[in-house]
Design a protein around this motif. Structure first.
Motif, PDB file in Angstrom:
ATOM      1  N   MET A 306       3.683  -7.676   7.366  1.00  0.00           N
ATOM      2  CA  MET A 306       3.184  -7.911   8.880  1.00  0.00           C
ATOM      3  C   MET A 306       1.979  -7.168   9.149  1.00  0.00           C
ATOM      4  O   MET A 306       2.141  -5.842   9.195  1.00  0.00           O
ATOM      5  CB  MET A 306       4.404  -7.924   9.995  1.00  0.00           C
ATOM      6  CG  MET A 306       4.115  -8.449  11.218  1.00  0.00           C
ATOM      7  SD  MET A 306       5.300  -8.218  12.201  1.00  0.00           S
ATOM      8  CE  MET A 306       6.587  -9.374  11.368  1.00  0.00           C
ATOM      9  N   GLY A 307       0.804  -7.778   9.248  1.00  0.00           N
ATOM     10  CA  GLY A 307      -0.050  -7.000   9.794  1.00  0.00           C
ATOM     11  C   GLY A 307      -0.809  -6.121   8.675  1.00  0.00           C
ATOM     12  O   GLY A 307      -0.573  -6.404   7.472  1.00  0.00           O
ATOM     13  N   ALA A 308      -1.466  -5.068   8.940  1.00  0.00           N
ATOM     14  CA  ALA A 308      -2.199  -4.181   8.118  1.00  0.00           C
ATOM     15  C   ALA A 308      -1.655  -2.756   8.132  1.00  0.00           C
ATOM     16  O   ALA A 308      -1.492  -2.365   9.648  1.00  0.00           O
ATOM     17  CB  ALA A 308      -3.772  -4.272   8.480  1.00  0.00           C
ATOM     18  N   GLU A 325      -6.633   6.106   8.753  1.00  0.00           N
ATOM     19  CA  GLU A 325      -7.543   5.267   7.633  1.00  0.00           C
ATOM     20  C   GLU A 325      -6.968   3.642   7.645  1.00  0.00           C
ATOM     21  O   GLU A 325      -6.157   3.256   7.249  1.00  0.00           O
ATOM     22  CB  GLU A 325      -7.444   5.780   6.281  1.00  0.00           C
ATOM     23  CG  GLU A 325      -8.593   5.012   5.201  1.00  0.00           C
ATOM     24  CD  GLU A 325     -10.021   5.495   5.234  1.00  0.00           C
ATOM     25  OE1 GLU A 325     -10.939   4.570   4.929  1.00  0.00           O
ATOM     26  OE2 GLU A 325     -10.319   6.314   6.367  1.00  0.00           O
ATOM     27  N   GLU A 326      -7.611   3.022   8.592  1.00  0.00           N
ATOM     28  CA  GLU A 326      -7.296   1.827   8.965  1.00  0.00           C
ATOM     29  C   GLU A 326      -7.296   0.684   7.797  1.00  0.00           C
ATOM     30  O   GLU A 326      -8.316   0.772   6.909  1.00  0.00           O
ATOM     31  CB  GLU A 326      -8.251   1.051  10.325  1.00  0.00           C
ATOM     32  CG  GLU A 326      -7.961   2.054  11.468  1.00  0.00           C
ATOM     33  CD  GLU A 326      -6.727   2.274  11.950  1.00  0.00           C
ATOM     34  OE1 GLU A 326      -5.884   1.117  12.042  1.00  0.00           O
ATOM     35  OE2 GLU A 326      -6.465   3.207  12.872  1.00  0.00           O
ATOM     36  N   ASP A 327      -6.477  -0.165   7.997  1.00  0.00           N
ATOM     37  CA  ASP A 327      -6.402  -1.319   6.889  1.00  0.00           C
ATOM     38  C   ASP A 327      -6.201  -0.750   5.446  1.00  0.00           C
ATOM     39  O   ASP A 327      -6.803  -1.244   4.439  1.00  0.00           O
ATOM     40  CB  ASP A 327      -7.805  -2.239   6.930  1.00  0.00           C
ATOM     41  CG  ASP A 327      -7.728  -2.971   8.348  1.00  0.00           C
ATOM     42  OD1 ASP A 327      -6.633  -3.081   8.779  1.00  0.00           O
ATOM     43  OD2 ASP A 327      -8.731  -3.326   8.857  1.00  0.00           O
ATOM     44  N   TYR A 328      -5.639   0.341   5.423  1.00  0.00           N
ATOM     45  CA  TYR A 328      -5.542   0.841   3.901  1.00  0.00           C
ATOM     46  C   TYR A 328      -4.480   0.399   2.969  1.00  0.00           C
ATOM     47  O   TYR A 328      -5.110   0.030   2.043  1.00  0.00           O
ATOM     48  CB  TYR A 328      -4.991   2.281   4.182  1.00  0.00           C
ATOM     49  CG  TYR A 328      -4.992   3.211   2.964  1.00  0.00           C
ATOM     50  CD1 TYR A 328      -6.246   3.772   2.484  1.00  0.00           C
ATOM     51  CD2 TYR A 328      -3.963   3.439   1.868  1.00  0.00           C
ATOM     52  CE1 TYR A 328      -6.401   4.534   1.305  1.00  0.00           C
ATOM     53  CE2 TYR A 328      -4.234   4.173   0.892  1.00  0.00           C
ATOM     54  CZ  TYR A 328      -5.287   4.648   0.347  1.00  0.00           C
ATOM     55  OH  TYR A 328      -5.409   5.383  -0.657  1.00  0.00           O
ATOM     56  N   ALA A 342      -2.633   8.167  -4.240  1.00  0.00           N
ATOM     57  CA  ALA A 342      -1.774   7.006  -3.669  1.00  0.00           C
ATOM     58  C   ALA A 342      -1.900   5.591  -4.632  1.00  0.00           C
ATOM     59  O   ALA A 342      -2.840   5.465  -5.285  1.00  0.00           O
ATOM     60  CB  ALA A 342      -2.876   6.225  -2.343  1.00  0.00           C
ATOM     61  N   GLN A 343      -0.516   5.125  -4.696  1.00  0.00           N
ATOM     62  CA  GLN A 343      -0.430   3.832  -5.539  1.00  0.00           C
ATOM     63  C   GLN A 343      -0.249   2.677  -4.681  1.00  0.00           C
ATOM     64  O   GLN A 343       0.715   2.618  -4.081  1.00  0.00           O
ATOM     65  CB  GLN A 343       0.573   3.947  -6.601  1.00  0.00           C
ATOM     66  CG  GLN A 343       1.031   2.679  -7.291  1.00  0.00           C
ATOM     67  CD  GLN A 343       2.350   2.412  -7.790  1.00  0.00           C
ATOM     68  OE1 GLN A 343       2.510   2.908  -8.814  1.00  0.00           O
ATOM     69  NE2 GLN A 343       3.262   2.036  -7.001  1.00  0.00           N
ATOM     70  N   ARG A 344      -1.285   1.899  -4.331  1.00  0.00           N
ATOM     71  CA  ARG A 344      -1.215   1.092  -3.304  1.00  0.00           C
ATOM     72  C   ARG A 344      -0.356  -0.267  -4.109  1.00  0.00           C
ATOM     73  O   ARG A 344      -0.683  -0.542  -5.280  1.00  0.00           O
ATOM     74  CB  ARG A 344      -2.505   0.339  -2.810  1.00  0.00           C
ATOM     75  CG  ARG A 344      -3.310   1.462  -2.307  1.00  0.00           C
ATOM     76  CD  ARG A 344      -4.620   0.771  -1.464  1.00  0.00           C
ATOM     77  NE  ARG A 344      -5.713   1.751  -1.363  1.00  0.00           N
ATOM     78  CZ  ARG A 344      -6.835   1.671  -1.192  1.00  0.00           C
ATOM     79  NH1 ARG A 344      -7.341   0.226  -0.638  1.00  0.00           N
ATOM     80  NH2 ARG A 344      -7.721   2.479  -0.746  1.00  0.00           N
ATOM     81  N   THR A 345       0.103  -1.173  -3.352  1.00  0.00           N
ATOM     82  CA  THR A 345       0.900  -2.202  -3.806  1.00  0.00           C
ATOM     83  C   THR A 345      -0.127  -3.187  -4.439  1.00  0.00           C
ATOM     84  O   THR A 345       0.369  -4.023  -5.314  1.00  0.00           O
ATOM     85  CB  THR A 345       1.580  -3.057  -2.569  1.00  0.00           C
ATOM     86  OG1 THR A 345       0.925  -3.284  -1.713  1.00  0.00           O
ATOM     87  CG2 THR A 345       2.863  -2.187  -2.217  1.00  0.00           C
ATOM     88  N   ASP A 346      -1.279  -2.988  -4.167  1.00  0.00           N
ATOM     89  CA  ASP A 346      -2.229  -4.277  -4.840  1.00  0.00           C
ATOM     90  C   ASP A 346      -2.768  -3.857  -6.171  1.00  0.00           C
ATOM     91  O   ASP A 346      -3.649  -4.271  -6.866  1.00  0.00           O
ATOM     92  CB  ASP A 346      -3.447  -4.498  -3.809  1.00  0.00           C
ATOM     93  CG  ASP A 346      -4.335  -3.345  -3.657  1.00  0.00           C
ATOM     94  OD1 ASP A 346      -4.185  -2.149  -4.258  1.00  0.00           O
ATOM     95  OD2 ASP A 346      -5.377  -3.411  -2.693  1.00  0.00           O
TER      96      ASP A 346
END
Length: 408
Positions: A306-308, A325-328, A342-346
């Motif tokens: 939900m959301g960013a 840091e918005e929309d990270y 950082a390991q992002r889900t993408d």
């Protein structure tokens, strides 16, 4: 105190091992990450196919322990950290039928302690095998034995070994919310509370006491006999989970959840414990644990569904947000010296400075396309990442030291 705790809980470990969820002390901080990491562009050293599930790996003595599901078996694979070569394999019947998420694989990270690997499956079956060759030692069908419900996503709270006891958030009935098992035999030695289990994992408070997050209470108890020291109310009824493992810094405990629950910093030196600060607008983490460096928390504020989501730096003592840091995007974080990974889900890996004044990116790497929801592990200069994408799921070793090897 950190050194004493390391000796008490991991007597057979080597420097740089990642023996359980969130590393040696379950705080997301690597013990051997010096200035040599990420000096050049990291590269994928090796990758191997894997089955379903969201379990991160454990790494001990140059061996990677992968817990996943293949067809109707939950499988523990042991492979070499250096090249991914399989050393042995142990299999157990998989009975979890699925819940809100259609992935039916295990969710819990293996725990390696004194030559034994403990793995907790999605249906609540706990197995102990020899780390040397995968030979079974004992198994328990805990959720079946104690009539625990599957919840939204099956069993998802990684057990902890404290002394000679394996402490498991089972969520069973008739006083079997939390169960203590003899680590050698698997026999139940005590049971405590009627609370429902959730998805955050226990952490150590000291050499004999553990902190166990449950559905509506966080329980602090003696690991040897199950005696409850105190409880901290945290959570609320409704469609939500407690998914982020707490972060302890001395006598301070940071709890966080999304779903309008928010974060609390609790002073455990007080009796009863006192809330120092709280707020849903400070840190609202769905399942990513905050990492504390030099008195500041680096964490994810927001939800994957939900959301960013936002990456934030927060002063631990006051709860004051230093920067955002918005929309990270949602990401698991690992502390490495004066930096964080950082390991992002993408599938984006990013190195950034542990700087309380501003966000400062120091490097990025895009992993093969897919969803990276499992917790990463850092050992021997390699970051072990798991991509979950059905039949195309993979386990990857990213060499962060001296530029790594050629991609394969």
């Amino acid at each position: 105190m950190a050194f004493v705790l390391a000796l008490a809980f991991t007597p057979s470990l080597h420097a740089g091992d990642w023996p359980q969820i969130l590393g040696p002390e379950r705080n997301g901080i690597a013990s051997d990450a010096g200035d040599g990491l990420w000096q050049q562009t990291p590269r994928i050293a090796w990758q191997i196919p894997c089955g379903s599930g969201y379990s991160g790996v454990a790494v001990v003595d140059g061996k990677v322990f992968l817990w996943h599901r293949v067809d109707d078996q939950e499988r523990l694979d042991c492979c070499r950290l250096s090249d991914g070569q399989q050393l042995w394999q142990a299999e157990f019947p998989a009975t979890y039928g699925g819940g809100f998420n259609n992935d039916r694989g295990p969710r819990c990270v293996p725990v390696v302690d004194r030559g034994t690997v403990y793995v907790y499956g999605a249906a609540g079956d706990l197995h102990a095998v020899a780390a040397s060759d995968g030979k079974p030692i004992w198994s328990r069908t805990l959720r079946q034995d104690y009539a625990a419900e599957d919840g939204y996503f099956g069993a998802g709270s990684t057990p902890i070994v404290s002394g000679d006891t394996v402490v498991v958030a089972v969520g069973g009935d008739e006083g079997h919310g939390i169960v203590g098992l003899d680590r050698k035999s698997g026999k139940t030695v005590w049971a405590a509370t009627d609370l429902t289990a959730d998805y955050a994992s226990p952490i150590a408070f000291d050499a004999t006491t553990v902190i166990v997050p449950m559905r509506f209470q966080t329980v602090v108890l003696n690991a040897a006999d199950g005696e409850i020291v105190f409880e901290i109310p945290f959570g609320q009824r409704g469609l939500n989970v407690i998914g982020a493992t707490p972060t302890r810094v001395g006598e301070l405990l940071l709890l966080s959840a999304s779903y309008r629950i928010g974060a609390e910093l609790v002073d455990l030196s007080k009796r009863p414990p006192e809330v120092v600060w709280s707020g849903d607008d400070i840190l609202s983490s769905q399942y990513n644990s905050g990492i504390v460096r030099d008195g500041y928390v680096y964490g994810i504020h927001g939800r994957e569904d939900m959301g960013a989501a936002t990456l934030r730096c927060i002063e631990l003592a006051t709860g004051k947000v230093q920067w955002s840091e918005e929309d990270y995007g949602v990401a698991h974080l690992i502390g490495a010296s004066d930096r964080l990974i950082a390991q992002r889900t993408d599938g984006t890996l990013e190195l950034f400075a542990a700087d309380r004044t501003k966000f400062q990116s120091l490097g990025k790497l895009e992993l093969p396309p897919g969803t990276y929801r499992a917790l990463p592990a850092l050992s021997g200069g390699k970051l072990i990442c798991r991509m979950s994408d059905g039949e195309q799921s993979k386990l990857l070793a990213v060499d962060l030291a001296a530029g790594g090897a050629d991609q394969k």
